[in-house]
Structures are given as structure tokens and as C-alpha cells.
Design an enzyme around this catalytic site. Structure first.
Site, PDB file in Angstrom:
ATOM      1  CG  ASP A  83      -1.612  -1.275   1.470  1.00 13.40           C
ATOM      2  OD1 ASP A  83      -2.318  -1.693   0.556  1.00 13.40           O
ATOM      3  OD2 ASP A  83      -1.459  -1.871   2.548  1.00 13.40           O
ATOM      4  CB  SER A  95       1.638   6.355   2.859  1.00 15.70           C
ATOM      5  OG  SER A  95       0.733   5.641   3.644  1.00 15.70           O
ATOM      6  NE  ARG A  96      -0.126   2.991  -4.310  1.00 18.26           N
ATOM      7  CZ  ARG A  96       0.762   2.029  -4.352  1.00 18.26           C
ATOM      8  NH1 ARG A  96       0.619   0.964  -3.606  1.00 18.26           N
ATOM      9  NH2 ARG A  96       1.811   2.121  -5.150  1.00 18.26           N
ATOM     10  CB  VAL A  97      -4.456   3.036   3.127  1.00 15.43           C
ATOM     11  CG1 VAL A  97      -5.050   2.442   1.886  1.00 15.43           C
ATOM     12  CG2 VAL A  97      -3.330   2.168   3.643  1.00 15.43           C
TER      13      VAL A  97
END
Ligand code: ATP
Ligand code: MG
Length: 501
Positions: free
Chosen positions: A339, A364-366
């Protein structure tokens, strides 16, 4: 009652016809070929993929290739007394390892056997090495931050509990240090940590254990290690063993952090096994299922739903690149599974910017959904200021005279970059990070010499650590910098500044 003998005869014959007598013993086989930790076995008719096999001399193996005429197995020990014709027995069990609280503070090999010389570990819990990842229903969105204590990460690339964040970079760029600092920072956060060392030097692992011991972080950490001199089989199964340990605590409702250092070495070990098992090689000679090797591992990280106790497993896999080539096979695979990634750059490391995080291409995707709100509101400006600074810096190399505004912006950017430098094994709390970043973006560092920024930073941290914790926690509940917070922060900054001068 009276039966006719003919009739009885017919019934018995009929019954006999139905009865099939199987005289074969299915769970024994004979070795027909042996070498390089691989055994080809004839005659094991009933064996499962991943089943433990026991050889004549007590050596254990794992059945991996189930062919029509033979079974290909990988051996766990690198020293064995097996020859052609040796007898092999299947055990009817998939690989499983002991887990539990008694492993905390210990170093074990991937089978749970202690390697730290501190004696046997007793545990009544056993878990399968490979298990299914939690389903979507059993998961929850990322909602709590996992504080790494590294300012550049917590502010700009925040990680949430249950997230998988890749640490990627060339050799000797500080990958292990970031992971280790994150473990150190969990001391006050009540997170169980698992460090998996794959194909490392025994001395590197010893150093890591020493640092953990020194910083009093060993008692909430489990170290699983398959060193470079261990068999490739152990190196291949080490990450799964680590995930099994973390899973035990996750299903008990605990937050866990697992570091895989590093998955490149595991992929290489698996490639070696696959080629020796004569599986067809694909790109970069890796076998066709190399993606599955890492995806099934990283899918086991999760934030569990409240019904299952709300535990989590946050993963920090590490990948080593060659000459910063992120488009090689294994890096692209793992980038696509995780992620987000923290990219460490050789150039930055060599120019003294440590941790050498390339903020521009790290994501950081989430995690931002879980970031502490006050930190989030401050760091959005930091990100912007830094991006503008990097652009300006590369432009300004070509022009000799710059206007005052540009010079000012450059000076501020340099101070921000200086602020984000952090020495190893010294994680910072979120409050310390917030006030440091606040000082930087509000221009409170502009009148300090560039060389003095680190000293100011140190003094500010020392002062903040002497303050009342309950007051600080109250501030952290705010979502943005209110007028009160502003006055409070500026008082602290000015106090530390004047005290220095
Ligand atoms: P390898 O490829 O060998 O696994 P690595 O990428 O894991 O290396 P580290 O072992 O973490 O890198 O660090 C390499 C060296 O850089 C070590 O000597 C470490 O002490 C130093 N180092 C790492 N981070 C920092 C830092 N923030 N400040 C100062 N020194 C650092
Ligand atoms: Mg390392």
C-alpha cells in the site's frame, strides 16, 4: 430359519467382489535422487503439497513438487545423511510451528527452535505455517496510526495499523535502520513486533539484538532468523513463520508489526529451489509463481474487524534494488502488492541526508486516513513547501543572481531539509514532530544558522521531554492549530531560542 447353501454362496461371492484389498503401503517412499537440498522420491502416493516428510536419518523435508511418478521435496537441514534408496515417510501433517507469549524476547529459527542459547521455549499453541488471509468481511479499514518515530515518514508518508508499506532502496541506504527505529518506537505504543531476518549475516542479526536489548525493546519483540549460512529452505519459509507468530497475537486482538528483511533474498532462495526442482524459469529466471510467493504473504497483514477483536498486523517488507532500478521484476511485484513505498536513495544517503528518504517518489496509499489530525494539518504545508524548494533548488543552480524572495524560500527549504534529518535509533514522538515542523514552516528557524538547526532541534526536544505529558495529550486531540496552540507553541520555541542565544 433355513437358507439354501447356494444362496449363501452367492451372497458371499457378491460381497467379496465389492471388497477391494489394497496391499500397497502408501506413506513410504524411496529416495531416487538427492543433492543441493532437494530430494526426488519414488513411491509416496498419498502426500499433500506442503506436507512434512521424514527421512531415515531424521532429516525433515517439505513436499513441493507432486509429479506423476515422483515427489520433489526440499530439505530443511543443510547437513544430512541421505543417499539413494533411503526410506522416506510422509507424516500427514502440513508444516506447523509453536507460537505464543513465551517467544517474546527470543530469537528462533523459522521452525520456532531457539537460536539464542537461552534454553528451550515451552508453548502449547501451534499454528500452521501457511494460512488463508483474513477475508474482506473480517477486515476493517485502516483507522489507527502506526507511529514510526521517523519524522519524514510520520509527517509525509504516514502508516496505519494493518497497512503494508514497502521500504525499498539500494544496499546500505538505511533500510534496516528505519525498520528497527519503528520497532524501537513501539515501546510506549503497546505493539508486538516481529523481525524476520532472511539471508543476513549472523553478525548483523547479533547487532540488531544488541540494539533492541540496549533500548529495552527486546521483551516485546520476536526475532526469526534464517541466516545466509542456513539452508535455502529455511530462508524461503522464514517470512511465513514470522507472519504466523504475528498472526497469533493479531487474532488475540493485539496490534503487531512485522518486518521482512528482506524479501529479495527470499525470492532468490525460492528461485534456487525452483530451478533445482526443474520448474520452468521465467523472467529473470524466477519461476511462474513468484508473484504468489509475496502476495500470499503480504495479504496476511490486516486490520481485523471488531468482531474478531480488532487486532492488526502492519507489515514493513524490505526490498533491495540494484542501482536504484525499481522496474526490475521483484521490486515491481512487491510495489504492486503493498500500500505504498518508502524509497531510499543512495545519492541522498551519500550527501548526508539521513534517513535518505526520497520524499518525491515515496507514497503511502492508505495511511493518511489514520494520521493524527494535528500532524496531518501541519504536514500538508510541509509537503508543499518541500516540493517547491526542490524545484527551486534545481532551477537556481543555473542562475547566478537570485531575487530576495527566492533566496528566502531557498533558505527556508534548506532548514526544513535539515530539520527532517534524524540520527538512527532516536525516534521522535508525534508531539515533538508537530512542534518541530511547526517551527520550520512558520519560519521560526529562518534566523538560525543552517549549522545550528540540529542543535536547536536537540535543545527543543530535551525541553519538550521535560514537559507535562497530560497537557501534550490534550493538544494532540485538536484537528488543527488553533490560536491557543499557536501561542503555546511559539512560547516554547521562543523560550528555547532565547535560552540558546
Ligand atoms: P544492507 O543493504 O546492508 O541491509 P541497509 O540498507 O539495511 O543495508 P542499514 O544497515 O540500515 O542499511 O544502514 C547502513 C549504514 O548507515 C549503517 O552503518 C547505519 O548505521 C547507517 N545509518 C543508517 N541510517 C542512519 C541515520 N539516520 N543516521 C546515521 N547513520 C545511519
Ligand atoms: Mg539491512
Amino acid at each position: 430359519m433355513w437358507f439354501k447353501p447356494n444362496k449363501i454362496n452367492a451372497i458371499i461371492k457378491k460381497q467379496f467382489k465389492k471388497y477391494k484389498f489394497n496391499s500397497e503401503i502408501n506413506n513410504y517412499g524411496t529416495v531416487i535422487q538427492i543433492g543441493d537440498n532437494i530430494a526426488l522420491i519414488y513411491g509416496l502416493n498419498k502426500v499433500m503439497n506442503g506436507e512434512i516428510l521424514e527421512f531415515e536419518d531424521g532429516t525433515l523435508g517439505i513436499a513441493l513438487n507432486l509429479n506423476e511418478n515422483n515427489v520433489g521435496a526440499i530439505l530443511i537441514n543443510s547437513i544430512y545423511k541421505i543417499s539413494e534408496g533411503s526410506i522416506v515417510k510422509s507424516t500427514g501433517q502440513l508444516v506447523q510451528i509453536p507460537v505464543g507469549n513465551s517467544f517474546l524476547g527470543r530469537s528462533v529459527n523459522p521452525l520456532g527452535i531457539p537460536i539464542d542459547g537461552k534454553g528451550d521455549i515451552f508453548s502449547s499453541n501451534i499454528r500452521l505455517l501457511e494460512t488463508m488471509a483474513p477475508s474482506i468481511i473480517n477486515r476493517k479499514s485502516i483507522c489507527e496510526p502506526l507511529e514510526t518515530g521517523v519524522m519524514a515518514i510520520d509527517s509525509m508518508i504516514p502508516i496505519g495499523k494493518g497497512q503494508r508499506e514497502l521500504i525499498i532502496g539500494d544496499r546500505q541506504t538505511g533500510k534496516t535502520t528505519i525498520a528497527l527505529d519503528t520497532i524501537l518506537n513501539q515501546k510506549k505504543n503497546n505493539v508486538i513486533c516481529v523481525y524476520v531476518g532472511i539471508g543476513q549475516k549472523a553478525s548483523t542479526i547479533a547487532q540488531i539484538i544488541n540494539i533492541l536489548k540496549e533500548k529495552k525493546s527486546l521483551d516485546y519483540t520476536i526475532i526469526i532468523s534464517a541466516n545466509a549460512n542456513d539452508s535455502v529452505t529455511l530462508q524461503y519459509i522464514a517470512p511465513y513463520a514470522g507472519a504466523t507468530f504475528a498472526e497469533y497475537f493479531m487474532y488475540k486482538g493485539r496490534s503487531t508489526l512485522i518486518v521482512y528483511d528482506d524479501l529479495t533474498k527470499q525470492a532468490i532462495a525460492y528461485r534456487q529451489l525452483s530451478l533445482l526442482l526443474r520448474r520452468p524459469p521465467g523472467r529473470e529466471a524466477y519461476p511462474g509463481d513468484i508473484f504468489y510467493l509475496h502476495s500470499r504473504l503480504l495479504e496476511r497483514s490486516a486490520k481485523l474487524s471488531d468482531n474478531l477483536g480488532g487486532g492488526s498486523m502492519t507489515a514493513l517488507p524490505i526490498i533491495e534494488t540494484q542501482s536504484s532500478d525499481v522496474s526490475a521484476y521483484i521490486p515491481t511485484n512487491v510495489i504492486s502488492i503493498t500500500d505504498g513505498q518508502i524509497f531510499l536513495s543512495n545519492d541522498l544517503f551519500n550527501s548526508g541526508i539521513r534517513p535518505a528518504i526520497n520524499v518525491g517518489i515515496s507514497v503511502s496509499r492508505v495511511g493518511s486516513a489514520a494520521q493524527i489530525k494535528l500532524l496531518k494539518s501541519i504536514s500538508s504545508r510541509l509537503k508543499l513547501e518541500l516540493a517547491q524548494f526542490f524545484e527551486l533548488e534545481s532551477f537556481s543552480q543555473f542562475s547566478s543572481d537570485l531575487d530576495l524572495e527566492t533566496k528566502k524560500q531557498l533558505a527556508k527549504g534548506m532548514r526544513l531539509r535539515e530539520l527532517l534529518k534524524q540520527s538512527k535509533n532516536s525516534p521522535l514522538s508525534s508531539f515533538e514532530q508537530i512542534i518541530l515542523i511547526y517551527a520550520g514552516i512558520e519560519g521560526h528557524l529562518d534566523d538560525i544558522d543552517l549549522q545550528q538547526v540540529t542543535i536547536f532541534k536537540q535543545k527543543l526536544i530535551v525541553y519538550l521531554r521535560s514537559l507535562d505529558i497530560s497537557l501534550i495529550n490534550k493538544f494532540l486531540l485538536n484537528t488543527r492549530v488553533t490560536e491557543d496552540i499557536k501561542i503555546y507553541f511559539e512560547n516554547i520555541i521562543n523560550y528555547v531560542k532565547t535560552k540558546n542565544m
